[in-house]
Write a protein that holds these residues in place. Structure first.
Motif, PDB file in Angstrom:
ATOM      1  N   ALA A   8     -24.753 -31.855  22.904  1.00  0.00           N
ATOM      2  CA  ALA A   8     -24.983 -30.964  21.589  1.00  0.00           C
ATOM      3  C   ALA A   8     -26.376 -31.450  21.186  1.00  0.00           C
ATOM      4  O   ALA A   8     -27.206 -30.422  20.940  1.00  0.00           O
ATOM      5  N   ALA A   9     -27.036 -32.561  21.456  1.00  0.00           N
ATOM      6  CA  ALA A   9     -28.385 -32.908  21.071  1.00  0.00           C
ATOM      7  C   ALA A   9     -29.262 -32.355  22.264  1.00  0.00           C
ATOM      8  O   ALA A   9     -30.164 -31.858  21.939  1.00  0.00           O
ATOM      9  N   ILE A  10     -28.838 -32.349  23.497  1.00  0.00           N
ATOM     10  CA  ILE A  10     -29.391 -31.737  24.538  1.00  0.00           C
ATOM     11  C   ILE A  10     -29.606 -30.307  24.376  1.00  0.00           C
ATOM     12  O   ILE A  10     -30.870 -29.675  24.524  1.00  0.00           O
ATOM     13  N   ASN A  11     -28.698 -29.485  23.943  1.00  0.00           N
ATOM     14  CA  ASN A  11     -28.587 -28.218  23.797  1.00  0.00           C
ATOM     15  C   ASN A  11     -29.661 -27.839  22.615  1.00  0.00           C
ATOM     16  O   ASN A  11     -30.209 -26.906  22.680  1.00  0.00           O
ATOM     17  N   GLU A  12     -29.570 -28.607  21.601  1.00  0.00           N
ATOM     18  CA  GLU A  12     -30.364 -28.453  20.401  1.00  0.00           C
ATOM     19  C   GLU A  12     -31.873 -28.587  20.654  1.00  0.00           C
ATOM     20  O   GLU A  12     -32.607 -27.842  20.472  1.00  0.00           O
ATOM     21  N   VAL A  13     -32.164 -29.624  21.511  1.00  0.00           N
ATOM     22  CA  VAL A  13     -33.438 -30.036  21.787  1.00  0.00           C
ATOM     23  C   VAL A  13     -34.099 -28.785  22.565  1.00  0.00           C
ATOM     24  O   VAL A  13     -35.049 -28.216  22.488  1.00  0.00           O
ATOM     25  N   LYS A  14     -33.318 -28.153  23.604  1.00  0.00           N
ATOM     26  CA  LYS A  14     -33.897 -27.054  24.544  1.00  0.00           C
ATOM     27  C   LYS A  14     -33.877 -25.605  23.371  1.00  0.00           C
ATOM     28  O   LYS A  14     -34.995 -25.170  23.648  1.00  0.00           O
ATOM     29  N   GLY A  23     -44.025 -26.520  25.649  1.00  0.00           N
ATOM     30  CA  GLY A  23     -44.379 -26.328  27.182  1.00  0.00           C
ATOM     31  C   GLY A  23     -43.099 -27.492  27.764  1.00  0.00           C
ATOM     32  O   GLY A  23     -42.670 -28.004  27.188  1.00  0.00           O
ATOM     33  N   SER A  24     -43.316 -27.395  29.102  1.00  0.00           N
ATOM     34  CA  SER A  24     -42.375 -27.885  29.768  1.00  0.00           C
ATOM     35  C   SER A  24     -42.945 -29.846  29.835  1.00  0.00           C
ATOM     36  O   SER A  24     -42.114 -30.506  30.103  1.00  0.00           O
ATOM     37  N   ASP A  25     -44.105 -29.737  29.381  1.00  0.00           N
ATOM     38  CA  ASP A  25     -44.627 -31.134  29.052  1.00  0.00           C
ATOM     39  C   ASP A  25     -44.300 -31.996  27.934  1.00  0.00           C
ATOM     40  O   ASP A  25     -44.235 -32.790  27.451  1.00  0.00           O
ATOM     41  N   THR A  26     -43.343 -31.131  26.984  1.00  0.00           N
ATOM     42  CA  THR A  26     -42.996 -31.636  25.653  1.00  0.00           C
ATOM     43  C   THR A  26     -41.826 -32.377  25.790  1.00  0.00           C
ATOM     44  O   THR A  26     -40.781 -31.777  26.371  1.00  0.00           O
ATOM     45  N   PHE A  27     -41.538 -33.441  25.211  1.00  0.00           N
ATOM     46  CA  PHE A  27     -40.430 -34.467  25.091  1.00  0.00           C
ATOM     47  C   PHE A  27     -40.014 -34.898  24.064  1.00  0.00           C
ATOM     48  O   PHE A  27     -40.970 -34.799  23.070  1.00  0.00           O
ATOM     49  N   ASP A  47     -43.339 -34.699  21.486  1.00  0.00           N
ATOM     50  CA  ASP A  47     -44.748 -35.422  21.817  1.00  0.00           C
ATOM     51  C   ASP A  47     -45.117 -34.739  23.289  1.00  0.00           C
ATOM     52  O   ASP A  47     -44.000 -34.276  23.904  1.00  0.00           O
ATOM     53  N   THR A  48     -46.225 -34.893  23.796  1.00  0.00           N
ATOM     54  CA  THR A  48     -46.783 -34.420  24.961  1.00  0.00           C
ATOM     55  C   THR A  48     -47.462 -35.660  25.811  1.00  0.00           C
ATOM     56  O   THR A  48     -47.795 -35.651  27.110  1.00  0.00           O
ATOM     57  N   VAL A  49     -47.618 -36.801  25.086  1.00  0.00           N
ATOM     58  CA  VAL A  49     -48.281 -37.814  25.673  1.00  0.00           C
ATOM     59  C   VAL A  49     -47.288 -38.942  25.938  1.00  0.00           C
ATOM     60  O   VAL A  49     -47.012 -39.634  25.060  1.00  0.00           O
ATOM     61  N   ASP A  62     -32.648 -31.991  32.094  1.00  0.00           N
ATOM     62  CA  ASP A  62     -33.817 -31.446  31.874  1.00  0.00           C
ATOM     63  C   ASP A  62     -34.762 -31.721  30.622  1.00  0.00           C
ATOM     64  O   ASP A  62     -35.505 -30.940  29.988  1.00  0.00           O
ATOM     65  N   VAL A  63     -33.957 -32.514  29.814  1.00  0.00           N
ATOM     66  CA  VAL A  63     -34.382 -33.066  28.497  1.00  0.00           C
ATOM     67  C   VAL A  63     -35.001 -34.439  28.685  1.00  0.00           C
ATOM     68  O   VAL A  63     -34.101 -35.245  29.140  1.00  0.00           O
ATOM     69  N   MET A  64     -36.415 -34.567  28.471  1.00  0.00           N
ATOM     70  CA  MET A  64     -36.730 -36.033  28.507  1.00  0.00           C
ATOM     71  C   MET A  64     -36.936 -36.563  27.286  1.00  0.00           C
ATOM     72  O   MET A  64     -37.252 -35.983  26.246  1.00  0.00           O
TER      73      MET A  64
END
Length: 109
Positions: A8-14, A23-27, A47-49, A62-64
């Protein structure tokens, strides 16, 4: 150190990343802001850094998820979830090492 994130959290983040065109660099970064009688206080943000010397990362479908290495022992066994209830919706962090309860003698007075 183990930390997990529910489907559920993975789906919400996506969903958030898509709706905000992140962007894909966002985690997702999880941090500890402090603690006290009511347990630890957490922060979740995008974050991206990522600093390889200071941070730890975990990949889930696919979620970091990242955190600072200094927090690793505190997050062992922690689960990040997303709940959608009639009373509210949002991310929930369940940490078995630091339950949300009175932890000092002063709180009961």
């Amino acid at each position: 150190m183990s930390i997990s994130i529910t489907p559920a959290a993975i789906n919400e983040v996506k969903s958030i990343k898509t709706s905000q065109s992140l962007g894909s660099d966002t985690f997702l970064r999880i941090s500890i802001l402090g603690g006290g009688c009511s347990g630890l206080h957490y922060a979740l943000n995008f974050d991206t850094v990522f600093d390889h010397a200071l941070d730890t990362k975990y990949d889930f479908d696919d979620v970091m998820l990242a955190t600072q290495r200094k927090f690793d022992p505190h997050f062992d066994g922690t689960t990040v979830d997303f709940v959608d209830l009639p009373t509210g919706r949002g991310f929930a962090i369940e940490n078995p090492n630091f339950p949300k309860s009175a932890g000092c003698d002063m709180c009961g007075r």
